[in-house]
Scaffold this motif. Structure first.
Motif, PDB file in Angstrom:
ATOM      1  N   ILE A  33     -35.494   5.326  17.909  1.00 28.33           N
ATOM      2  CA  ILE A  33     -35.908   6.656  18.353  1.00 28.33           C
ATOM      3  C   ILE A  33     -36.651   7.306  17.197  1.00 28.33           C
ATOM      4  N   VAL A  34     -37.898   7.661  17.420  1.00 24.56           N
ATOM      5  CA  VAL A  34     -38.739   8.221  16.354  1.00 24.56           C
ATOM      6  C   VAL A  34     -38.695   9.742  16.412  1.00 24.56           C
ATOM      7  N   LEU A  35     -38.417  10.355  15.285  1.00 23.09           N
ATOM      8  CA  LEU A  35     -38.448  11.816  15.156  1.00 23.09           C
ATOM      9  C   LEU A  35     -39.736  12.171  14.422  1.00 23.09           C
ATOM     10  N   HIS A  36     -40.754  12.567  15.186  1.00 19.48           N
ATOM     11  CA  HIS A  36     -42.074  12.833  14.620  1.00 19.48           C
ATOM     12  C   HIS A  36     -42.049  14.146  13.838  1.00 19.48           C
ATOM     13  N   ASP A  37     -42.413  14.091  12.564  1.00 23.38           N
ATOM     14  CA  ASP A  37     -42.470  15.320  11.788  1.00 23.38           C
ATOM     15  C   ASP A  37     -43.653  16.192  12.190  1.00 23.38           C
ATOM     16  N   HIS A  38     -44.730  15.576  12.715  1.00 22.49           N
ATOM     17  CA  HIS A  38     -45.874  16.382  13.115  1.00 22.49           C
ATOM     18  C   HIS A  38     -45.617  17.097  14.437  1.00 22.49           C
ATOM     19  N   GLU A  39     -44.602  16.644  15.180  1.00 22.54           N
ATOM     20  CA  GLU A  39     -44.270  17.265  16.461  1.00 22.54           C
ATOM     21  C   GLU A  39     -42.795  16.999  16.736  1.00 22.54           C
TER      22      GLU A  39
END
Length: 462
Positions: free
Chosen positions: A252-258
């Motif tokens: 599960i990716v936690l996008h810092d840009h969004e």
């Protein structure tokens, strides 16, 4: 692995756990470890170890196989700096007709988009990947080859401006670019040979968005041929009935840009746990780590849950990781390769907390090293040196974390794919013959700590 019967092997005069001995392998497993052994059959292959250490093959617990294989034949901009545009302008398109460039990082250029790229080159489709791996920038010719807006396959990840026009910036959507003809699934044979030459016999592919075709390509490539490897997948979707490789936690990716909605992350964790699958949460900032740990605490952590990267881990969050029983899979080589940029650009209150390793071990957290290739150095021996020294490429100390011995870091590379940071595998009767033969005893090999010390590898006795 296939059902082919591997050859019998006799390793003569090898060092195992500090003792010079012999090792017999039959049917892909170790069957005897003691001095004075003889081959069990006339067809057995005898390997004279000459006193070199025989250890389990190393495991890379986080890399991206397709991207790494493709990077081997791509234009590398990692050292280009401001001259990247000249290299792109002069590049010869590949067999697909595209220019594919990786490793872009120009501090003087913010927000590379289609119009900027058009000014560099507009005669062929161009795709340029930021060195972090998450972002592709496409020129207009490439953008126009993407599936039309609203058609099958397009959702989050394709950036648009206020007028709804695609900017050419595409986040984590290699599948869309492949649909556009920007790349076929790459041949993995050269990468597999390189991994084996480094002493690696098992890998965890950490790509979250592999489609069934990519999963089949990876598993078939790695399970056949002379350079086969053990494979664990973190992909979100695994085809039903899949059995050619191991299935690990769901990425599960936690996008810092969004940054995603925290409750949505919690629900995704809970759903994965309910299906019997742990999670691997991508975190490269303090904010994303807080979100990941809150979501894990809210959903309830599960054995096997892991944090990917752990780029910024202050002491209070390290305590929270320990309390949750979550492990961390990190990349020591990035301390060396990007340490100067981190020290110059990260928030001052985060500089002491970059890529900790020994601090997490001291709190009882399971920690495993990895490469994050192609975004980090594939060489595990270089990672061990970087974790020991904690110095940037310009010799600056990175973070307040103490260096960790290469002996301890090797234990992480020897942990099972299914248990990163757990107990190291050993050479024992009944163990799979996933082996790495070194050119010297282990103490000397670790003092040198170079891939040159690797003599050969075997996977399942092959």
């Amino acid at each position: 692995m296939t059902s082919e019967t591997p050859p019998d092997l006799l390793f003569h005069d090898v060092e195992v756990d500090g003792v010079r001995t012999d090792v017999v392998v039959q049917h892909g497993h170790v069957v005897a470890v003691e001095p004075g052994l003889v081959a069990g059959s006339a067809q057995a292959t005898v390997v004279d170890g000459a006193g070199g250490a025989l250890i389990p093959g190393l495991h890379d617990h986080h890399l991206h196989l397709l991207a790494t294989a493709a990077a081997l034949t791509s234009l590398d901009l990692s050292a280009a700096g401001a001259a990247w545009s000249t290299q792109v302008r002069q590049a010869v398109p590949d067999a697909s007709g595209w220019v594919r460039a990786v490793g872009h990082h120009d501090p003087g250029l913010d927000g590379l988009d289609r119009w900027m790229l058009d000014r560099v080159r507009d005669d062929v489709p161009v795709r340029v990947q930021h060195r972090g791996g998450a972002l592709w920038s496409l020129n207009s010719k490439a953008v126009n080859l993407l599936p039309p807006p609203g058609t099958h396959g397009e959702h989050d990840g394709v950036e648009r401006d206020d007028n709804g026009t695609r900017t050419g910036r595409v986040w984590r959507r290699d599948d869309l670019i492949r649909q556009a003809g920007g790349s076929a699934l790459p041949d993995l044979s050269l990468l597999q040979e390189r991994l084996r030459s480094l002493g690696i016999t098992g890998v965890t592919d950490a790509s979250p968005d592999l489609d069934p075709t990519a999963v089949a390509h990876l598993s078939m490539s790695l399970s056949t041929g002379s350079s086969r490897l053990r494979l664990l997948l973190l992909s979100s979707e695994i085809p039903p009935g899949f059995d050619r490789a191991g299935v690990g936690p769901r990425k599960i990716v936690l996008h810092d840009h969004e940054m995603p909605d925290p409750e949505a992350v919690r629900d995704a964790i809970a759903a994965s746990h309910e299906a019997g699958r742990a999670v691997a949460l991508h975190s490269v900032s303090r904010t994303s780590l807080v979100l990941a740990l809150w979501a894990l605490a809210s959903a309830g952590s599960m054995a096997g849950d892991r944090i990917e990267h752990g780029s910024v881990v202050p002491p209070e969050l390290a305590d929270w990781i320990a309390d949750l029983g979550v492990r961390v899979v990190t990349q020591p080589s990035l301390v060396r390769d990007r340490g100067d940029d981190y020290l110059d650009t990260v928030d001052p209150h985060d500089r002491d907390h970059l890529y900790p390793y020994s601090r997490l071990l001291a709190k009882g957290v399971k920690v495993a090293p990895s490469s994050d290739a192609p975004y980090g150095d594939l060489d595990p021996w270089a990672a061990m040196r970087a974790g020991r020294d904690r110095l940037s490429s310009r010799g600056r100390r990175v973070g307040a974390d103490e260096g960790i011995s290469v002996q301890l870091m090797l234990r992480g590379f020897l942990s099972r794919l299914e248990d990163p940071g757990g107990a190291p595998r050993g050479i024992a009767v009944g163990a799979p013959a996933d082996l790495c033969l070194l050119r010297a005893p282990l103490d000397k090999a670790l003092a040198e700590c170079s891939a040159d010390i690797v003599r050969a590898t075997w996977v399942g006795g092959r």
